[in-house]
Design an enzyme around this catalytic site. Sequence first.
Site, PDB file in Angstrom:
ATOM      1  CB  ALA A 114      -1.047  -0.667   1.128  1.00 55.75           C
ATOM      2  CE1 TYR A 115       3.031   2.210  -4.227  1.00 61.25           C
ATOM      3  CE2 TYR A 115       0.760   1.311  -4.392  1.00 61.25           C
ATOM      4  CZ  TYR A 115       1.869   1.716  -4.372  1.00 61.25           C
ATOM      5  OH  TYR A 115       2.939   0.725  -5.469  1.00 61.25           O
ATOM      6  CB  ILE A 116       3.383   6.760   2.749  1.00 63.66           C
ATOM      7  CG1 ILE A 116       3.919   5.324   3.590  1.00 63.66           C
ATOM      8  CG2 ILE A 116       2.858   8.207   3.802  1.00 63.66           C
ATOM      9  CD1 ILE A 116       4.106   5.274   4.625  1.00 63.66           C
ATOM     10  CB  VAL A 138      -4.138   6.971   1.837  1.00 60.48           C
ATOM     11  CG1 VAL A 138      -4.372   7.977   2.915  1.00 60.48           C
ATOM     12  CG2 VAL A 138      -2.485   7.079   0.303  1.00 60.48           C
ATOM     13  CG  ASN A 154       1.495  -2.427  -8.169  1.00 59.00           C
ATOM     14  OD1 ASN A 154       1.191  -3.252  -8.009  1.00 59.00           O
ATOM     15  ND2 ASN A 154       2.914  -2.475  -8.213  1.00 59.00           N
TER      16      ASN A 154
END
Length: 167
Positions: free
Chosen positions: A29-31, A88, A150
């Site tokens: 996942a991504y910050i 997020v 992604n």
Amino acid sequence: MGIEIERKFRVVGEDWRGQAVKSVRMAQAYINDMAAMRDGRQNASVRVRIAGDQAFLNLKSRELGTTRQEFDYEIPVADAEALLKLCVGGLIDKVRHYVEHDGRTFEVDEFAGDNAGLVVAELELESADAAYTRPAWLGREVTEEQRFYNLALAERPYSRWSAAEQA
């Protein structure tokens, strides 16, 4: 500074499966989100990934195309699990298959969850114009199409694409 030189393709058919030498389940996942990248408020994606029994914090510059800056740092799995809760967008759930073909290793990502049905191959190269042999299962190149990255899939997963977009 790390430089990633990578080309990305759709995968057609199942013939690649017989050439896979290893498979690893990944959750990432991504910050930051896609909007921050699109709007230019951030110049790099910040990803947390758990791959098998290892975890990484990764930063990639926002350029589209074959060449981007990339920084990858191994971190404790417990830290990655905690960081995933701060991310997020959606979770990217996939199995990465390492597929050998003509002396090169293609990384075939078979997505699950909200991105189920999408299969993409990536090939890291030593230069942007390096030669490689295309296996029959390698479909259309999508390196320049942001929606296949992604970070974009975390924001707008494959399951939300129209039939025309999926084709």
